[in-house]
Structures are given as structure tokens and as C-alpha cells.
Design a protein around this motif. Structure first.
Motif, PDB file in Angstrom:
ATOM      1  N   ASN A  78       0.915  -1.390  -0.090  1.00 17.76           N
ATOM      2  CA  ASN A  78       0.003   0.126   0.018  1.00 17.76           C
ATOM      3  C   ASN A  78       0.906   1.345  -0.117  1.00 17.76           C
ATOM      4  O   ASN A  78       0.325   2.446   0.005  1.00 17.76           O
ATOM      5  CB  ASN A  78      -0.895   0.019   1.292  1.00 17.76           C
ATOM      6  N   GLY A  79       2.139   0.898  -0.036  1.00 19.60           N
ATOM      7  CA  GLY A  79       3.356   2.117  -0.051  1.00 19.60           C
ATOM      8  C   GLY A  79       3.371   3.234   0.960  1.00 19.60           C
ATOM      9  O   GLY A  79       3.798   4.005   0.800  1.00 19.60           O
ATOM     10  N   LEU A  80       2.790   2.603   2.385  1.00 16.73           N
ATOM     11  CA  LEU A  80       2.928   3.322   3.506  1.00 16.73           C
ATOM     12  C   LEU A  80       4.392   3.501   3.656  1.00 16.73           C
ATOM     13  O   LEU A  80       4.884   2.338   3.683  1.00 16.73           O
ATOM     14  CB  LEU A  80       2.263   2.502   4.851  1.00 16.73           C
ATOM     15  N   THR A  81       4.871   4.567   4.225  1.00 21.22           N
ATOM     16  CA  THR A  81       6.249   4.680   4.874  1.00 21.22           C
ATOM     17  C   THR A  81       6.325   4.190   6.352  1.00 21.22           C
ATOM     18  O   THR A  81       5.552   4.246   7.099  1.00 21.22           O
ATOM     19  CB  THR A  81       6.916   6.130   4.592  1.00 21.22           C
ATOM     20  N   TYR A  82       7.730   4.098   6.871  1.00 20.95           N
ATOM     21  CA  TYR A  82       7.747   3.428   7.894  1.00 20.95           C
ATOM     22  C   TYR A  82       7.469   4.646   9.055  1.00 20.95           C
ATOM     23  O   TYR A  82       6.719   4.328   9.905  1.00 20.95           O
ATOM     24  CB  TYR A  82       9.120   3.121   8.300  1.00 20.95           C
ATOM     25  N   ALA A  83       7.820   5.903   8.572  1.00 24.46           N
ATOM     26  CA  ALA A  83       7.320   6.780   9.411  1.00 24.46           C
ATOM     27  C   ALA A  83       5.586   6.816   9.737  1.00 24.46           C
ATOM     28  O   ALA A  83       5.116   7.365  10.813  1.00 24.46           O
ATOM     29  CB  ALA A  83       7.763   8.260   8.765  1.00 24.46           C
ATOM     30  N   ASP A  84       4.895   6.818   8.559  1.00 28.79           N
ATOM     31  CA  ASP A  84       3.610   7.083   8.437  1.00 28.79           C
ATOM     32  C   ASP A  84       3.204   5.703   9.393  1.00 28.79           C
ATOM     33  O   ASP A  84       2.099   5.739  10.074  1.00 28.79           O
ATOM     34  CB  ASP A  84       2.862   6.826   7.217  1.00 28.79           C
ATOM     35  N   LEU A  85       3.594   4.480   9.388  1.00 31.21           N
ATOM     36  CA  LEU A  85       3.344   3.486  10.284  1.00 31.21           C
ATOM     37  C   LEU A  85       3.552   3.614  11.548  1.00 31.21           C
ATOM     38  O   LEU A  85       2.849   3.168  12.489  1.00 31.21           O
ATOM     39  CB  LEU A  85       3.787   1.915   9.487  1.00 31.21           C
ATOM     40  N   ALA A  86       4.720   4.145  11.988  1.00 29.35           N
ATOM     41  CA  ALA A  86       5.130   4.467  13.195  1.00 29.35           C
ATOM     42  C   ALA A  86       4.202   5.313  13.931  1.00 29.35           C
ATOM     43  O   ALA A  86       3.597   5.292  15.007  1.00 29.35           O
ATOM     44  CB  ALA A  86       6.619   4.953  13.250  1.00 29.35           C
ATOM     45  N   LEU A  87       3.681   6.336  13.078  1.00 29.85           N
ATOM     46  CA  LEU A  87       2.595   7.412  13.674  1.00 29.85           C
ATOM     47  C   LEU A  87       1.530   6.566  14.002  1.00 29.85           C
ATOM     48  O   LEU A  87       0.872   6.985  15.163  1.00 29.85           O
ATOM     49  CB  LEU A  87       2.693   8.491  12.611  1.00 29.85           C
ATOM     50  N   ARG A  88       1.045   5.889  13.070  1.00 30.25           N
ATOM     51  CA  ARG A  88      -0.380   5.238  13.170  1.00 30.25           C
ATOM     52  C   ARG A  88      -0.208   4.053  14.398  1.00 30.25           C
ATOM     53  O   ARG A  88      -1.051   4.072  15.144  1.00 30.25           O
ATOM     54  CB  ARG A  88      -0.704   4.358  11.781  1.00 30.25           C
ATOM     55  N   GLU A  89       1.027   3.483  14.668  1.00 32.22           N
ATOM     56  CA  GLU A  89       1.039   2.498  15.589  1.00 32.22           C
ATOM     57  C   GLU A  89       1.488   3.318  16.977  1.00 32.22           C
ATOM     58  O   GLU A  89       1.662   2.501  17.768  1.00 32.22           O
ATOM     59  CB  GLU A  89       2.106   1.389  15.207  1.00 32.22           C
ATOM     60  N   ASN A  90       1.925   4.523  16.925  1.00 34.42           N
ATOM     61  CA  ASN A  90       2.130   5.405  17.887  1.00 34.42           C
ATOM     62  C   ASN A  90       3.496   4.710  18.643  1.00 34.42           C
ATOM     63  O   ASN A  90       3.651   4.767  19.991  1.00 34.42           O
ATOM     64  CB  ASN A  90       1.261   5.400  19.042  1.00 34.42           C
ATOM     65  N   VAL A  91       4.487   4.343  17.884  1.00 35.67           N
ATOM     66  CA  VAL A  91       5.735   3.995  18.289  1.00 35.67           C
ATOM     67  C   VAL A  91       6.994   4.719  17.795  1.00 35.67           C
ATOM     68  O   VAL A  91       6.756   5.447  16.628  1.00 35.67           O
ATOM     69  CB  VAL A  91       6.068   2.551  17.769  1.00 35.67           C
ATOM     70  N   ALA A  92       8.326   4.694  17.908  1.00 31.02           N
ATOM     71  CA  ALA A  92       9.415   5.508  17.384  1.00 31.02           C
ATOM     72  C   ALA A  92       9.680   4.678  16.098  1.00 31.02           C
ATOM     73  O   ALA A  92       9.497   3.405  15.998  1.00 31.02           O
ATOM     74  CB  ALA A  92      10.430   5.464  18.426  1.00 31.02           C
ATOM     75  N   VAL A  93      10.048   5.550  15.120  1.00 34.09           N
ATOM     76  CA  VAL A  93      10.569   4.821  13.886  1.00 34.09           C
ATOM     77  C   VAL A  93      11.474   3.850  13.980  1.00 34.09           C
ATOM     78  O   VAL A  93      11.565   2.833  13.395  1.00 34.09           O
ATOM     79  CB  VAL A  93      10.821   6.003  13.036  1.00 34.09           C
ATOM     80  N   ASP A  94      12.550   4.110  14.974  1.00 38.07           N
ATOM     81  CA  ASP A  94      13.501   3.290  15.118  1.00 38.07           C
ATOM     82  C   ASP A  94      13.288   1.769  15.533  1.00 38.07           C
ATOM     83  O   ASP A  94      13.306   0.787  15.213  1.00 38.07           O
ATOM     84  CB  ASP A  94      14.629   3.818  15.953  1.00 38.07           C
ATOM     85  N   ASP A  95      12.109   1.854  16.667  1.00 39.29           N
ATOM     86  CA  ASP A  95      11.318   0.501  17.100  1.00 39.29           C
ATOM     87  C   ASP A  95      10.853  -0.257  16.126  1.00 39.29           C
ATOM     88  O   ASP A  95      10.763  -1.197  16.067  1.00 39.29           O
ATOM     89  CB  ASP A  95      10.573   0.931  18.223  1.00 39.29           C
ATOM     90  N   LEU A  96       9.946   0.519  15.291  1.00 35.36           N
ATOM     91  CA  LEU A  96       9.389   0.069  14.152  1.00 35.36           C
ATOM     92  C   LEU A  96      10.115  -0.667  13.051  1.00 35.36           C
ATOM     93  O   LEU A  96       9.994  -1.925  12.692  1.00 35.36           O
ATOM     94  CB  LEU A  96       8.371   1.043  13.413  1.00 35.36           C
ATOM     95  N   ARG A  97      11.223   0.143  12.740  1.00 33.61           N
ATOM     96  CA  ARG A  97      12.194  -0.438  11.860  1.00 33.61           C
ATOM     97  C   ARG A  97      12.826  -1.889  12.195  1.00 33.61           C
ATOM     98  O   ARG A  97      12.802  -2.961  11.633  1.00 33.61           O
ATOM     99  CB  ARG A  97      13.249   0.216  11.642  1.00 33.61           C
TER     100      ARG A  97
END
Length: 173
Positions: A142-161
Motif C-alpha cells: 500500500n506504499g505506507l512509509t515506516y514513518a507513517d506506520l510508526a505514527l499510526r502505531e504510536n511507536v518510535a520509527v527506530d523501534d518500528l524498523r
């Protein structure tokens, strides 16, 4: 890419921005198939991919797209521009899902993961927990970026990565 081809594409971009029709034609012939395939893979909609690519080439013709940074590979720069424009168009589509056309396109996009669930990918994704499988679909389909997903999941981008890397390693194994 051979150095001569990189320099040729750099030259075509510069001449295109100055209104040289032959350079534009050569640039289009050398790059359009690759850039269209990229836009189509992100947008999953032929007319939108064509429009996105058309707007990129218009910006190149008008000189408003700029020039590749000094020392950068021109084709990589063009690829990055096309990817950025396609993702921006995808985000705009997703933000406008309340309109009739947006809802139709969002429905078509939502059908892509369903088709994948019914394909050979289903057993692979079933090895992940539902949250990881959904995240993989959102980022890679769906083309979501890690930053968008981290925002949606309310987590830090590094944690999401880190979390996504774990999911991808599980899929690879």
C-alpha cells in the motif's frame, strides 16, 4: 550504469530543462519504461501511473524538477523523483477516500491484499502475527512509509524498523 550513460542522461536532463525537444525525446525513450513500471507498482492503477509520470516529465521539461545533485546518478535521481511523486499521489488518494472516486479507488486498493491472501503468499504471511502481516502489507503493498506506520502505531520509527526487520527475517527464513 556505465559512466557514459550516466553523463548522457545528465546532459539530456539539462538540455530538456532548456527546451531541447530532441533531448526530451531521448530522455523519455531512455527512462520512461522503468519509471512507469515503478509508478504502476506503487499506485496499482494504470491511469494514475501514467498521469504521475506525465507530470514528472512536464516538470523536467519546465525545469521545475531541478537537476540531479552533483555527483549523483541521474537515473537514480529520476527514479527517486518518480517514487516520491507516486507515493504522494497514493497518499492523496488515501486521504481523499471520502469522495466517490476516492472510495472506489481505495476499495480497489484494498482488494490487492485480499488477492495476495488467496495466493501463494498467504502461507508465508500466516507465519507472522496479524499485526506484523498487516504492517508488511501496508508498507510493501500500500506504499505506507515506516514513518507513517510508526505514527499510526504510536511507536518510535527506530523501534518500528527493528520490529519490521524481525518480521522480514522471519519471512525470509
Amino acid at each position: 550504469m556505465p559512466e557514459a550513460r550516466r553523463i548522457a542522461i545528465d546532459d539530456m536532463i539539462a538540455k530538456t530543462a532548456q527546451g531541447n525537444r530532441e533531448a526530451f525525446d531521448a530522455l523519455y525513450a531512455a527512462t520512461s519504461a522503468r519509471l512507469y513500471a515503478l509508478c504502476l507498482s506503487i499506485l496499482k492503477d494504470r491511469p494514475e501511473a501514467e498521469t504521475t509520470l506525465e507530470r514528472l516529465y512536464v516538470a523536467l521539461w519546465q525545469g521545475s524538477a531541478g537537476q540531479p545533485p552533483q555527483g549523483a546518478a541521474a537515473l537514480q535521481w529520476l527514479t527517486a523523483l518518480a517514487r516520491y511523486r507516486a507515493i504522494e499521489r497514493l497518499r492523496a488518494r488515501q486521504a481523499g477516500t471520502s469522495s466517490g472516486e476516492g472510495a472506489r479507488k481505495a476499495g480497489a486498493l484494498a482488494a490487492v491484499p485480499a488477492e495476495i491472501e488467496g495466493s501463494a503468499a498467504a502461507p508465508i504471511l500466516s507465519d507472522l502475527d496479524e499485526a506484523q502481516a498487516e504492517a508488511i502489507r501496508d508498507v510493501f503493498l500500500n506504499g505506507l512509509t515506516y514513518a507513517d506506520l510508526a505514527l499510526r502505531e504510536n511507536v518510535a520509527v527506530d523501534d518500528l524498523r527493528h520490529w519490521m526487520r524481525g518480521a522480514l527475517l522471519r519471512l525470509r527464513n
